[in-house]
Design an enzyme around this catalytic site. Sequence first.
Site, mmCIF file in Angstrom:
data_model
loop_
_atom_site.group_PDB
_atom_site.id
_atom_site.type_symbol
_atom_site.label_atom_id
_atom_site.label_comp_id
_atom_site.label_asym_id
_atom_site.label_seq_id
_atom_site.Cartn_x
_atom_site.Cartn_y
_atom_site.Cartn_z
ATOM 1 N N ASP A 148 73.859 -43.405 -14.893
ATOM 2 C CA ASP A 148 74.437 -44.427 -15.776
ATOM 3 C C ASP A 148 75.810 -43.977 -16.274
ATOM 4 O O ASP A 148 76.080 -42.780 -16.393
ATOM 5 C CB ASP A 148 73.540 -44.638 -17.004
ATOM 6 C CG ASP A 148 72.331 -45.515 -16.696
ATOM 7 O OD1 ASP A 148 72.284 -46.130 -15.621
ATOM 8 O OD2 ASP A 148 71.424 -45.576 -17.564
ATOM 9 N N ARG A 193 77.425 -48.882 -8.655
ATOM 10 C CA ARG A 193 77.099 -50.020 -9.529
ATOM 11 C C ARG A 193 78.348 -50.369 -10.335
ATOM 12 O O ARG A 193 78.931 -49.511 -10.986
ATOM 13 C CB ARG A 193 75.973 -49.642 -10.485
ATOM 14 C CG ARG A 193 75.653 -50.755 -11.491
ATOM 15 C CD ARG A 193 74.811 -50.231 -12.663
ATOM 16 N NE ARG A 193 73.546 -49.692 -12.244
ATOM 17 C CZ ARG A 193 72.802 -48.847 -12.996
ATOM 18 N NH1 ARG A 193 73.232 -48.452 -14.181
ATOM 19 N NH2 ARG A 193 71.655 -48.391 -12.537
HETATM 20 C C1 FAD Z 1 71.662 -53.355 -13.972
HETATM 21 C C2 FAD Z 1 72.628 -53.062 -15.057
HETATM 22 C C3 FAD Z 1 72.949 -51.748 -15.331
HETATM 23 C C4 FAD Z 1 73.897 -51.452 -16.306
HETATM 24 N N1 FAD Z 1 74.286 -50.158 -16.502
HETATM 25 C C5 FAD Z 1 75.272 -49.886 -17.379
HETATM 26 C C6 FAD Z 1 75.796 -48.573 -17.520
HETATM 27 O O1 FAD Z 1 75.376 -47.626 -16.855
HETATM 28 N N2 FAD Z 1 76.797 -48.383 -18.422
HETATM 29 C C7 FAD Z 1 77.318 -49.406 -19.191
HETATM 30 O O2 FAD Z 1 78.249 -49.182 -19.957
HETATM 31 N N3 FAD Z 1 76.810 -50.651 -19.074
HETATM 32 C C8 FAD Z 1 75.814 -50.916 -18.208
HETATM 33 N N4 FAD Z 1 75.337 -52.200 -18.095
HETATM 34 C C9 FAD Z 1 75.690 -53.220 -19.118
HETATM 35 C C10 FAD Z 1 76.963 -53.923 -18.766
HETATM 36 O O3 FAD Z 1 78.062 -53.060 -18.864
HETATM 37 C C11 FAD Z 1 77.176 -55.124 -19.698
HETATM 38 O O4 FAD Z 1 77.293 -54.676 -21.004
HETATM 39 C C12 FAD Z 1 76.077 -56.158 -19.614
HETATM 40 O O5 FAD Z 1 75.610 -56.319 -18.311
HETATM 41 C C13 FAD Z 1 76.591 -57.511 -20.090
HETATM 42 O O6 FAD Z 1 77.643 -57.933 -19.249
HETATM 43 P P1 FAD Z 1 77.518 -59.152 -18.212
HETATM 44 O O7 FAD Z 1 78.258 -58.732 -16.976
HETATM 45 O O8 FAD Z 1 76.112 -59.483 -17.994
HETATM 46 O O9 FAD Z 1 78.352 -60.294 -18.853
HETATM 47 P P2 FAD Z 1 78.409 -60.914 -20.334
HETATM 48 O O10 FAD Z 1 79.866 -60.987 -20.625
HETATM 49 O O11 FAD Z 1 77.508 -60.240 -21.302
HETATM 50 O O12 FAD Z 1 77.829 -62.341 -20.091
HETATM 51 C C14 FAD Z 1 78.555 -63.231 -19.263
HETATM 52 C C15 FAD Z 1 77.795 -64.499 -19.071
HETATM 53 O O13 FAD Z 1 76.535 -64.212 -18.448
HETATM 54 C C16 FAD Z 1 75.571 -65.150 -18.891
HETATM 55 N N5 FAD Z 1 74.491 -64.451 -19.606
HETATM 56 C C17 FAD Z 1 74.529 -63.185 -20.089
HETATM 57 N N6 FAD Z 1 73.347 -62.896 -20.693
HETATM 58 C C18 FAD Z 1 72.575 -64.002 -20.580
HETATM 59 C C19 FAD Z 1 71.263 -64.333 -21.002
HETATM 60 N N7 FAD Z 1 70.510 -63.485 -21.700
HETATM 61 N N8 FAD Z 1 70.807 -65.566 -20.708
HETATM 62 C C20 FAD Z 1 71.553 -66.440 -20.035
HETATM 63 N N9 FAD Z 1 72.821 -66.191 -19.622
HETATM 64 C C21 FAD Z 1 73.322 -64.989 -19.888
HETATM 65 C C22 FAD Z 1 76.289 -66.098 -19.833
HETATM 66 O O14 FAD Z 1 76.777 -67.162 -19.096
HETATM 67 C C23 FAD Z 1 77.437 -65.231 -20.336
HETATM 68 O O15 FAD Z 1 78.519 -65.980 -20.818
HETATM 69 C C24 FAD Z 1 74.447 -52.513 -17.080
HETATM 70 C C25 FAD Z 1 74.127 -53.827 -16.792
HETATM 71 C C26 FAD Z 1 73.249 -54.108 -15.793
HETATM 72 C C27 FAD Z 1 72.954 -55.546 -15.476
#
Ligand code: FAD
Length: 306
Positions: free
Chosen positions: A132, A182
Site C-alpha cells: 500500500d 495499482r
Molecule cells: C482497491 C483500492 C486500494 C487503495 N489503496 C490505497 C493506497 O494504498 N493508498 C492510498 O493513499 N489510497 C488508496 N486507496 C484510496 C484511494 O486513494 C482513494 O482515496 C479512494 O479510492 C477514493 O477515490 P476514488 O478514486 O474512488 O474517487 P472519489 O473522488 O472518492 O469518488 C469519485 C466518484 O466515485 C463515485 N463514488 C465514490 N464512492 C462512492 C460510493 N460509496 N457510492 C457511489 N459512488 C461512489 C462518485 O461518483 C464520486 O463522485 C485505494 C482505493 C482502492 C479502491
Amino acid sequence: MLRSVFLAAAGSSRLERLVESAPIAKNIVRRFVAGSGIADALRAGRELADDGLAVSLDYLGEDTLTAEQALATRDEYLTLLGRLREAGLTPAAEVSVKLSALGQKIDDKLAYEYAHAICDAAAEAGTTVTLDAEDHTTTDSTLEILAELRKDHPSTGAVLQAYLRRTEGDCRELATAGSRVRLCKGAYAEPESVAFPSALEVDKSYVRCLNILMSGEGYPMVATHDPRLIAIAEDRARWFDRSADEFEFQMLYGVRPEEQARLAADGHTVRVYVPYGDQWYGYLMRRLAERPANVAFFGRALASRK
Ligand SMILES: Cc1cc2nc3c(=O)[nH]c(=O)nc-3n(C[C@H](O)[C@H](O)[C@H](O)COP(=O)(O)OP(=O)(O)OC[C@H]3O[C@@H](n4cnc5c(N)ncnc54)[C@H](O)[C@@H]3O)c2cc1C
C-alpha cells in the site's frame, strides 16, 4: 473542508479512543471492514470469490511504533496466507501490506525483512503481495523497499497515488514488463508542495498516469470508484489493445458493490480490497473523508445509537 477535518481526525489518538469506544462504531465499521479476525476475512473472501471477484486482504494497522507490534503484524500475515491456501482461496486472494505496520517508522530494514518474509509466504501459497502507499514522507522508502523485494519476488505490486506531483515520473519508472501497479487517487492529507490541491487536477493527473500505465508494459490495477475514470480506463484498454487478463479494476469492500458486479459480468478482472482487524480507526476516517454520503451514513448511525 470536510475532507481535511476527517483526515486530521485520522491522526488524533484522543478521537480514536472516543470513536472506538462508541457503541455504534461496530455498525458503521461493518460496512467497510470484513470483521476482526482471520475467519471473518476468509468468509468475506469466499463470498466475493463465489461472485467471481478477486480479493486483496489487508490486516488493518499502521504507523507501528514498537518492534513487538511489527512482528505480530508479520505473523498475522504469515498465518493469513497459510489459511488462504488451505481454504483454496489463492491465487484469487492476495494480500495488501502497509510497510508502516511492519515498523517502517522504527527501522526500514526491519520493514523490508518482514515484508520479504510475507512475500516468501505468499509465493509458497501461490499468490502475491501489494505494498500500500501511505503519506508522502514514506514514498521514497516504500519504492526502495519495493525494488529490493522485486529482486526475489518480481510480482510484488506497487501503489502510486495520482494526487502526488511526482507520480507521473514514478509511473514511467514502473511501467515495465511484469510490473503490477495499482493506481489510486491518494487518501492522505498532503501539502500543496507535493500534491495537487484540487479534485480536478488530481483527476487529470490520474488520466495522465493511466495513459502511461496502459500504454506501458506492466500490469495496471485501476483502483477507483469514479465512473468517469472507470470509463476512461475501459476506453484506454481498448485503445491499447489490452485483453481482460492484462489489467484489472480494484475497489474497496462495501463501496459500489453493484459496479463491481457489473464490471465482472462484462468480463473484467475486479479485485476487492478487504480490510479486517481491530485497528480500523484510521481506515474509517479516510473513507469518511472521501465522500459526504459516508458522513451522512455515519451521522445516521450515531443518531440511531444502535
Ligand atoms: C482497491 C483500492 C486500494 C487503495 N489503496 C490505497 C493506497 O494504498 N493508498 C492510498 O493513499 N489510497 C488508496 N486507496 C484510496 C484511494 O486513494 C482513494 O482515496 C479512494 O479510492 C477514493 O477515490 P476514488 O478514486 O474512488 O474517487 P472519489 O473522488 O472518492 O469518488 C469519485 C466518484 O466515485 C463515485 N463514488 C465514490 N464512492 C462512492 C460510493 N460509496 N457510492 C457511489 N459512488 C461512489 C462518485 O461518483 C464520486 O463522485 C485505494 C482505493 C482502492 C479502491
